[in-house]
Design an enzyme around this catalytic site. Structure first.
Site, PDB file in Angstrom:
ATOM      1  N   ALA A   1      -1.542   1.093   7.354  1.00  0.00           N
ATOM      2  CA  ALA A   1      -2.394   0.090   7.971  1.00  0.00           C
ATOM      3  C   ALA A   1      -1.729  -0.638   9.125  1.00  0.00           C
ATOM      4  CB  ALA A   1      -2.840  -0.920   6.917  1.00  0.00           C
TER       5      ALA A   1
ATOM      6  N   GLY B   1       2.259   4.223  12.034  1.00  0.00           N
ATOM      7  CA  GLY B   1       2.130   5.626  11.670  1.00  0.00           C
ATOM      8  C   GLY B   1       3.322   6.408  12.160  1.00  0.00           C
TER       9      GLY B   1
ATOM     10  N   ASP C   1      -2.582   8.154   0.737  1.00  0.00           N
ATOM     11  CA  ASP C   1      -1.120   8.128   0.816  1.00  0.00           C
ATOM     12  C   ASP C   1      -0.455   7.888  -0.530  1.00  0.00           C
ATOM     13  OD1 ASP C   1      -1.908   5.443   0.726  1.00  0.00           O
ATOM     14  OD2 ASP C   1      -1.145   4.970   2.724  1.00  0.00           O
ATOM     15  N   THR C   2      -1.102   7.121  -1.400  1.00  0.00           N
ATOM     16  CA  THR C   2      -0.498   6.877  -2.719  1.00  0.00           C
ATOM     17  C   THR C   2      -0.452   8.149  -3.548  1.00  0.00           C
ATOM     18  OG1 THR C   2      -1.417   4.657  -2.638  1.00  0.00           O
ATOM     19  CG2 THR C   2      -0.513   5.359  -4.728  1.00  0.00           C
TER      20      THR C   2
ATOM     21  N   THR D   1       2.288  -2.195   2.470  1.00  0.00           N
ATOM     22  CA  THR D   1       1.313  -3.220   2.821  1.00  0.00           C
ATOM     23  C   THR D   1       0.588  -3.691   1.572  1.00  0.00           C
ATOM     24  OG1 THR D   1       1.013  -2.261   5.012  1.00  0.00           O
ATOM     25  CG2 THR D   1      -0.715  -3.710   4.221  1.00  0.00           C
TER      26      THR D   1
END
Length: 492
Positions: free
Chosen positions: A12, A15, A245-246, A267
């Site tokens: 977030a 990148g 992503d997790t 984040t």
């Protein structure tokens, strides 16, 4: 033989495009090389918070071109590309492939305004029985309801979640990867399919989401124009990874057995356990736990907990004050804004200080985070000094407490026994947070790797190319053998 894989890993706030090397000459290790970094963040557009997707995609192409140059210098080629990002957000694409506008950010408040209407059509209990998803006011289901409420056209368009939107722009293929689909609150957690009854109940057009694919499936080869712009061969495939992503991060947790909890700390903090099947009980719903799909059909049973956004946004506020010529005399000196120095100072603060609810909605949006934290403490009847060290310690104490509560509740609700906690991601570098977490949970904490998401992305691509082991435990053993970790014992 060493093979190269490109991981597009976007969070977030930033990148990266990373080249991962996997092969026998590395003794079973996976080495990562960041070839391009770029900022990301929400922008205010037409009164709403959006992602600047055009700029984001341009940065992805720049990164892929850098990956192509890296591979050429090594006398090799990029085998495939994998993409992971945050969850729930999407872009609306018409039949010609054009975006209807910049994708909204989950930090925009529009979804919260639709919760009551959606729950009037589909009760929260019924939603949870099928999707198993934690209630968050920005889940995709509420964002789509907001589209309807504002009269935005959905008919004839498709909603592509952010990693799927990037893959579409690279390949021309429209697909929805399952780990991210599971965060929409429109996905059946048991069947592993779209919950079409909910789509119908909301009046969403048929085909709003593309067909589902799983991590390891090939999305398609690059469009010729993309190959030309990046210097990659047109035969280079985009391969689905854990596009949430997790999901990729959990795949790379270096656990040696099944009895572990994980905290993917960035984040946001994603805190939970890995299960073979979802937990869809009323007790689980009441505790606001989520059942998100993991790699190989596993369930990531977790809660979204506040994260290091609280810290980074506080530092951003202090830096802004320090650079403002008209700031008050009490403004923080620039020397005090170094994160390592702030953490050292916070470690000397006394234990047992005031804490906040890190999940409170007032902390979602950008703005003056230190003042909001002090207001939240004041509302509890306590006071918090304006000193940055005091505020940082409050944030970290509050996060550690939230982590401990979440791990304990996950064990109670799932029946899964936890013997060790793995912290991966950026938060694994925060020694004070790791130690406070060990103290709060009474369990050993293993920190690292920092780059778990990128590692998971690369290793899942490598597995699809038969260049890495077949099982999750074997992939995790590769990570454990090749990346440094630090263990924290609970304080006596």
């Amino acid at each position: 033989m060493t093979q190269l894989f490109a991981a597009v890993d976007i969070g977030a706030s930033s990148g990266r495009v990373i080249v991962g090397e996997v092969g026998e000459v590395l003794d079973g290790a996976a080495e990562l090389h960041v070839v391009h970094r770029f900022p990301n963040g929400v922008v205010d557009h037409d009164g709403g918070l959006h992602w600047d997707f055009d700029t984001l995609f341009a940065e992805v192409l720049t990164g892929l071109a850098a990956a192509a140059k890296y591979a050429a210098a090594a006398g090799s080629t990029i085998e495939s590309i994998g993409i992971d990002t945050w969850a729930v957000d999407y872009g609306l694409v018409d039949a010609s492939g054009e975006l209807a506008g910049p994708p909204f950010s989950y930090r925009d408040g529009r979804g919260a305004q639709q919760v009551k209407r959606v729950h009037g059509l589909i009760g929260p209990e019924r939603l949870y029985e099928t999707t198993g998803l934690q209630h968050l006011p920005f889940n995709t289901i509420f964002q789509l309801a907001a589209e309807q409420a504002t009269g935005r056209v959905l008919e004839g368009r498709q909603a592509l979640l952010i990693p799927d939107l990037i893959a579409f722009k690279l390949t021309g293929q429209r697909r929805t990867e399952s780990t991210n689909a599971s965060t929409t609150e429109l996905y059946d957690a048991v069947a592993g399919e779209w919950a079409t009854e909910f789509h119908d109940a909301l009046g969403l057009p048929a085909g709003l989401f593309p067909p589902l694919i799983e991590p390891g499936d090939v999305v398609g080869p690059l469009l010729s124009e993309i190959a030309s712009r990046t210097g990659l061969p047109v035969t280079t495939n985009v391969v689905a990874v854990g596009s949430h992503d997790t999901a990729s991060a959990v795949a790379a947790v270096p656990a040696s057995g099944p009895n572990f909890a994980y905290i993917s700390s960035g984040t946001w903090s994603l805190v939970g356990v890995e299960l073979d099947a979802p937990v869809l009980t009323e007790a689980s719903r009441s505790a606001n736990f989520t059942n998100e799909r993991g790699v190989d059909g596993t369930t990531r049973y977790l809660r979204n907990v506040g994260g290091l956004w609280l810290l980074s946004e506080s530092i951003r506020t202090w830096e802004k004050e320090a650079s403002d010529a008209g700031s008050p005399a009490s403004v923080v000196a620039p020397a005090e804004l170094s994160l390592p120095e702030l953490l050292v100072a916070a470690a000397t603060e006394p234990a047992g200080g005031p804490q906040i609810d890190v999940d409170a909605e007032e902390f979602l949006a950008p703005g003056n985070m230190p003042e909001r934290i002090r207001d939240a403490v004041r509302a509890t009847g306590e006071t918090l000094e304006t000193r940055p060290a005091a505020i940082v310690r409050c944030i970290l104490d509050s996060l550690a407490t939230a982590y401990a509560d979440t791990v304990a509740r996950a064990q109670e609700l799932s029946g899964k026994r936890v013997e060790v906690i793995h912290i991966v991601g950026g938060g694994s570098q925060n020694e004070l947070l790791c130690q406070l977490t060990a103290n709060a949970t009474g369990l050993s904490v293993v920190a690292g790797p920092v780059e778990a998401t990128a590692l998971g992305n690369v290793l899942l691509q490598a597995r699809a190319a038969c260049a890495a082991p077949a099982t999750l435990m074997e992939l995790r053993a590769m990570v454990a053998a090749s990346h440094p970790m630090k263990r924290y014992a609970p304080a006596a």
